[in-house]
Every structure is written in C-alpha cells, then in structure tokens.
Design an enzyme around this catalytic site. Structure first.
Site, PDB file in Angstrom:
ATOM      1  N   ASN A  21       0.741  -1.149  -0.092  1.00 30.51           N
ATOM      2  CA  ASN A  21       0.015  -0.032   0.042  1.00 30.51           C
ATOM      3  C   ASN A  21       0.845   1.180   0.002  1.00 30.51           C
ATOM      4  O   ASN A  21       1.636   1.466   1.135  1.00 30.51           O
ATOM      5  CB  ASN A  21      -0.796   0.014   1.251  1.00 30.51           C
ATOM      6  CG  ASN A  21      -1.822   1.262   1.320  1.00 30.51           C
ATOM      7  OD1 ASN A  21      -1.528   2.430   0.934  1.00 30.51           O
ATOM      8  ND2 ASN A  21      -3.213   0.875   1.885  1.00 30.51           N
ATOM      9  N   ASP A  80      -1.640  -3.662  10.585  1.00 29.56           N
ATOM     10  CA  ASP A  80      -3.012  -3.794  10.101  1.00 29.56           C
ATOM     11  C   ASP A  80      -3.764  -2.685  10.577  1.00 29.56           C
ATOM     12  O   ASP A  80      -3.498  -2.450  11.980  1.00 29.56           O
ATOM     13  CB  ASP A  80      -3.458  -5.011  10.352  1.00 29.56           C
ATOM     14  CG  ASP A  80      -4.685  -5.562   9.556  1.00 29.56           C
ATOM     15  OD1 ASP A  80      -4.574  -5.776   8.295  1.00 29.56           O
ATOM     16  OD2 ASP A  80      -5.727  -5.668  10.031  1.00 29.56           O
ATOM     17  N   THR A  81      -4.906  -2.014  10.105  1.00 29.23           N
ATOM     18  CA  THR A  81      -5.649  -1.064  10.549  1.00 29.23           C
ATOM     19  C   THR A  81      -6.949  -1.430  10.407  1.00 29.23           C
ATOM     20  O   THR A  81      -7.394  -1.724   9.307  1.00 29.23           O
ATOM     21  CB  THR A  81      -5.117   0.224   9.694  1.00 29.23           C
ATOM     22  OG1 THR A  81      -3.998   0.501  10.272  1.00 29.23           O
ATOM     23  CG2 THR A  81      -6.028   1.541  10.126  1.00 29.23           C
ATOM     24  N   PHE A 160      -6.222   8.395   2.078  1.00 29.89           N
ATOM     25  CA  PHE A 160      -6.850   7.451   1.144  1.00 29.89           C
ATOM     26  C   PHE A 160      -7.878   6.703   2.169  1.00 29.89           C
ATOM     27  O   PHE A 160      -8.171   7.362   3.652  1.00 29.89           O
ATOM     28  CB  PHE A 160      -5.633   6.222   1.025  1.00 29.89           C
ATOM     29  CG  PHE A 160      -5.064   5.674   2.248  1.00 29.89           C
ATOM     30  CD1 PHE A 160      -4.289   6.287   3.202  1.00 29.89           C
ATOM     31  CD2 PHE A 160      -5.580   4.353   2.973  1.00 29.89           C
ATOM     32  CE1 PHE A 160      -3.593   5.688   4.210  1.00 29.89           C
ATOM     33  CE2 PHE A 160      -4.822   3.621   3.784  1.00 29.89           C
ATOM     34  CZ  PHE A 160      -4.016   4.403   4.509  1.00 29.89           C
ATOM     35  N   TYR A 162     -10.784   5.655   4.659  1.00 29.66           N
ATOM     36  CA  TYR A 162     -11.905   6.469   4.862  1.00 29.66           C
ATOM     37  C   TYR A 162     -11.419   7.819   5.234  1.00 29.66           C
ATOM     38  O   TYR A 162     -12.284   8.578   6.144  1.00 29.66           O
ATOM     39  CB  TYR A 162     -12.437   5.499   6.289  1.00 29.66           C
ATOM     40  CG  TYR A 162     -13.069   4.380   5.885  1.00 29.66           C
ATOM     41  CD1 TYR A 162     -14.394   4.002   5.548  1.00 29.66           C
ATOM     42  CD2 TYR A 162     -11.947   3.448   5.917  1.00 29.66           C
ATOM     43  CE1 TYR A 162     -14.696   2.722   5.398  1.00 29.66           C
ATOM     44  CE2 TYR A 162     -12.838   1.683   5.631  1.00 29.66           C
ATOM     45  CZ  TYR A 162     -13.957   1.646   5.410  1.00 29.66           C
ATOM     46  OH  TYR A 162     -14.423   0.350   5.120  1.00 29.66           O
ATOM     47  N   ASP A 163     -10.505   8.469   4.947  1.00 30.33           N
ATOM     48  CA  ASP A 163     -10.136   9.742   5.601  1.00 30.33           C
ATOM     49  C   ASP A 163     -10.794  10.679   5.201  1.00 30.33           C
ATOM     50  O   ASP A 163     -11.046  11.680   5.909  1.00 30.33           O
ATOM     51  CB  ASP A 163      -8.661   9.850   4.699  1.00 30.33           C
ATOM     52  CG  ASP A 163      -7.237   9.452   5.354  1.00 30.33           C
ATOM     53  OD1 ASP A 163      -7.502   8.880   6.531  1.00 30.33           O
ATOM     54  OD2 ASP A 163      -6.181   9.501   4.751  1.00 30.33           O
ATOM     55  N   LYS A 183      -1.892  15.271   9.440  1.00 34.99           N
ATOM     56  CA  LYS A 183      -2.417  14.208  10.071  1.00 34.99           C
ATOM     57  C   LYS A 183      -1.616  13.330  10.853  1.00 34.99           C
ATOM     58  O   LYS A 183      -2.047  12.933  11.795  1.00 34.99           O
ATOM     59  CB  LYS A 183      -2.626  13.117   8.548  1.00 34.99           C
ATOM     60  CG  LYS A 183      -3.138  11.926   8.791  1.00 34.99           C
ATOM     61  CD  LYS A 183      -3.616  10.896   7.625  1.00 34.99           C
ATOM     62  CE  LYS A 183      -4.073   9.815   8.048  1.00 34.99           C
ATOM     63  NZ  LYS A 183      -4.240   8.787   6.978  1.00 34.99           N
ATOM     64  N   HIS A 188      -3.367   7.614  14.086  1.00 38.21           N
ATOM     65  CA  HIS A 188      -3.282   6.433  14.749  1.00 38.21           C
ATOM     66  C   HIS A 188      -1.872   5.532  14.208  1.00 38.21           C
ATOM     67  O   HIS A 188      -1.269   4.860  15.179  1.00 38.21           O
ATOM     68  CB  HIS A 188      -4.675   5.595  14.228  1.00 38.21           C
ATOM     69  CG  HIS A 188      -4.847   5.592  12.941  1.00 38.21           C
ATOM     70  ND1 HIS A 188      -5.186   6.560  12.344  1.00 38.21           N
ATOM     71  CD2 HIS A 188      -4.667   4.616  11.739  1.00 38.21           C
ATOM     72  CE1 HIS A 188      -5.461   6.376  10.908  1.00 38.21           C
ATOM     73  NE2 HIS A 188      -4.894   5.187  10.709  1.00 38.21           N
ATOM     74  N   ARG A 189      -1.759   5.633  13.116  1.00 39.61           N
ATOM     75  CA  ARG A 189      -0.398   5.015  12.609  1.00 39.61           C
ATOM     76  C   ARG A 189       0.690   5.549  13.352  1.00 39.61           C
ATOM     77  O   ARG A 189       1.815   4.993  13.521  1.00 39.61           O
ATOM     78  CB  ARG A 189      -0.451   5.344  10.903  1.00 39.61           C
ATOM     79  CG  ARG A 189       0.649   4.341  10.290  1.00 39.61           C
ATOM     80  CD  ARG A 189       0.358   4.112   8.828  1.00 39.61           C
ATOM     81  NE  ARG A 189      -0.784   3.224   8.367  1.00 39.61           N
ATOM     82  CZ  ARG A 189      -2.065   3.902   8.097  1.00 39.61           C
ATOM     83  NH1 ARG A 189      -2.189   5.187   7.759  1.00 39.61           N
ATOM     84  NH2 ARG A 189      -2.929   2.883   7.843  1.00 39.61           N
TER      85      ARG A 189
HETATM   86  P1  IMP Z   1      -5.460  -2.727   5.880  1.00 37.37           P
HETATM   87  O1  IMP Z   1      -4.726  -2.647   7.215  1.00 37.37           O
HETATM   88  O2  IMP Z   1      -4.650  -2.519   4.606  1.00 37.37           O
HETATM   89  O3  IMP Z   1      -6.208  -4.081   5.817  1.00 37.37           O
HETATM   90  O4  IMP Z   1      -6.337  -1.469   6.107  1.00 37.37           O
HETATM   91  C1  IMP Z   1      -7.817  -1.856   6.057  1.00 37.37           C
HETATM   92  C2  IMP Z   1      -8.512  -0.705   5.355  1.00 37.37           C
HETATM   93  O5  IMP Z   1      -8.714   0.372   6.356  1.00 37.37           O
HETATM   94  C3  IMP Z   1      -7.848   0.259   3.950  1.00 37.37           C
HETATM   95  O6  IMP Z   1      -8.305  -0.451   2.905  1.00 37.37           O
HETATM   96  C4  IMP Z   1      -8.340   1.426   4.322  1.00 37.37           C
HETATM   97  O7  IMP Z   1      -9.854   1.499   3.724  1.00 37.37           O
HETATM   98  C5  IMP Z   1      -8.702   1.695   5.776  1.00 37.37           C
HETATM   99  N1  IMP Z   1      -7.435   2.349   6.276  1.00 37.37           N
HETATM  100  C6  IMP Z   1      -6.524   1.810   6.693  1.00 37.37           C
HETATM  101  N2  IMP Z   1      -5.865   2.995   7.281  1.00 37.37           N
HETATM  102  C7  IMP Z   1      -6.255   4.058   7.080  1.00 37.37           C
HETATM  103  C8  IMP Z   1      -6.030   5.744   7.384  1.00 37.37           C
HETATM  104  O8  IMP Z   1      -4.996   5.821   7.882  1.00 37.37           O
HETATM  105  N3  IMP Z   1      -6.951   6.381   7.002  1.00 37.37           N
HETATM  106  C9  IMP Z   1      -8.222   6.051   6.234  1.00 37.37           C
HETATM  107  N4  IMP Z   1      -8.420   4.795   6.084  1.00 37.37           N
HETATM  108  C10 IMP Z   1      -7.648   3.904   6.398  1.00 37.37           C
END
Ligand code: IMP
Length: 206
Positions: A21, A80-81, A160, A162-163, A183, A188-189
């Site tokens: 990503n 993972d987020t 990107f 849900y921002d 940001k 959170h990141r």
């Molecule tokens: P994953 O960690 O790649 O599985 O992320 C899951 C989903 O959460 C991603 O596809 C995004 O849609 C969303 N996401 C993850 N990080 C962010 C962020 O920092 N801002 C907004 N959406 C996020």
C-alpha cells in the site's frame, strides 16, 4: 548507509515494511526517525499477496509479518488497521478494506459506511493500527488508537481509505483535508509507529 559525524557514528537501519500500500508507505516514511529507512514489498520485488485471514487486527498484523519473515528469512514489520464505529458495534473493524465487498474501492466502502450510519446520532469511531515487528522468530506489537467522529458527507481529497469521513478528536478537519504533516499530529499510525521506534531505541537496535 554509514555516516560518521565527528565522534558520533550512526548506521542507518533498513527495515522491510510488509505492505504494497503506497499510501501507508509514504505515511510511514514521513514519520521515520533518524537512522531508519524502509523498503516496501514492491521495492524488494515481492509481488505475492500476504495472507490476512485472521479475525482480529492484531491477528492479521502478526500473520502478515510472520509470513513474510518466514518466506524471506528476514526481519520485517507489518501493520494492520481498522475503523471501529460505535453505532455499528465496532464494524467495519478488521473488515475495513472489504466492507462493501471483496473488491470494493475506497469510495464503495465509504458509501456503505455513510448509508449504514444514516439516521444515527452517535457518530463516534476510532482508527486502530497494530504494528508487528518480527525479528529472529519473535514478535512484538505496538498499538495506536485515534478517536474521532464520522462526518455525514465526504470532505477533502487527500489521503486514502476512510480519510474523507473521519475527523480526529481535537480537529475540525477530516484526515483528507489535512497535509501529511497535519495528519501525523493525530494519526493512529503515527502513534503505533512511535511505540515501535521507542522499542528499537530501547533495545539498542537503533
Ligand atoms: P489494511 O490494514 O490494509 O487491511 O487496511 C484496511 C482498510 O482500512 C484500508 O483499505 C483502508 O480503507 C482503511 N485504512 C487504513 N488506514 C487508514 C487511514 O489511515 N485512513 C483511512 N483509512 C484507512
């Protein structure tokens, strides 16, 4: 890279970040402390999709880091987020990437979220990131959480996922209305990455 300044010797550590990503990669690059460089999966020529079959954010983060480390026989970290929305009992959570279906776009996911929240007064939500550092067969995790609210409509065109619909506590802008630097004041990141960087410092890896 080795850089010697006066009596201070600093060796730059190159960490493999288990992600394809590009958004995550540039965010993490913008928060790196001195002494760390990162490479994403594309840069190291790894094109396979990493497994993400667990039902928790912690589980998926560990699964990705462990898989890559074992496959390449190298240390690495993964993250993972998920977005947890109170009025939806914590959904989309671990399913944030595929909330509107297996091949959903960011927009599809946002549209579904806004639809699910129609008529609901409680707009509280939080982003949760879990970083897993996998080194020499051992793992350690770092969590970052940012509370906020979901807006009724999309606002902003940066970032990107849900921002465009998330306003972190303490701001009146969505993440998508912020520069990367802004940001990072709430992110959170960034919070989880700070825990990771402190760990590297404390354990004299850095
Ligand atoms: P994953 O960690 O790649 O599985 O992320 C899951 C989903 O959460 C991603 O596809 C995004 O849609 C969303 N996401 C993850 N990080 C962010 C962020 O920092 N801002 C907004 N959406 C996020």
């Amino acid at each position: 890279m080795e850089c010697i300044t006066g009596r201070t010797k600093t060796t730059e550590m190159n960490l493999i970040f288990a992600t394809s990503n590009e958004h995550k990669l540039s965010e993490v690059r913008s928060m790196l402390p001195e002494g760390i460089a990162i490479s994403g999966l594309k840069e190291i020529g790894f094109t396979e999709e990493l497994p993400e079959t667990q039902n928790t954010i912690e589980g998926n983060s560990l699964q990705k880091a462990e898989y890559l480390s074992n496959t390449l026989n190298t240390d690495c970290f993964a993250e993972d987020t998920g977005l947890e929305v109170d009025a939806l009992n914590g959904e989309p959570g671990v399913y944030s990437a595929r909330y509107a279906g297996e091949h959903a776009t960011f927009n599809d996911n946002i549209n579904k979220l806004l639809k699910e929240l129609e008529g609901k007064n409680n707009r509280k939500a939080r982003f949760k990131t879990v970083i897993t550092y996998y080194s020499q067969g051992k793992s350690v995790q770092f969590t970052g959480i940012t509370n906020g609210v979901i807006t009724p409509n999309k606002r902003g065109d940066k970032g990107f996922g849900y921002d465009p619909v998330f306003i972190p506590e303490g701001s009146d802008k969505t993440y998508a209305e912020m520069t990367l630097e802004e940001k990072n004041l709430y992110s959170h990141r960034k919070k989880s990455f700070e825990g990771f960087a402190n760990y590297l410092r404390k354990n004299a890896v850095l």
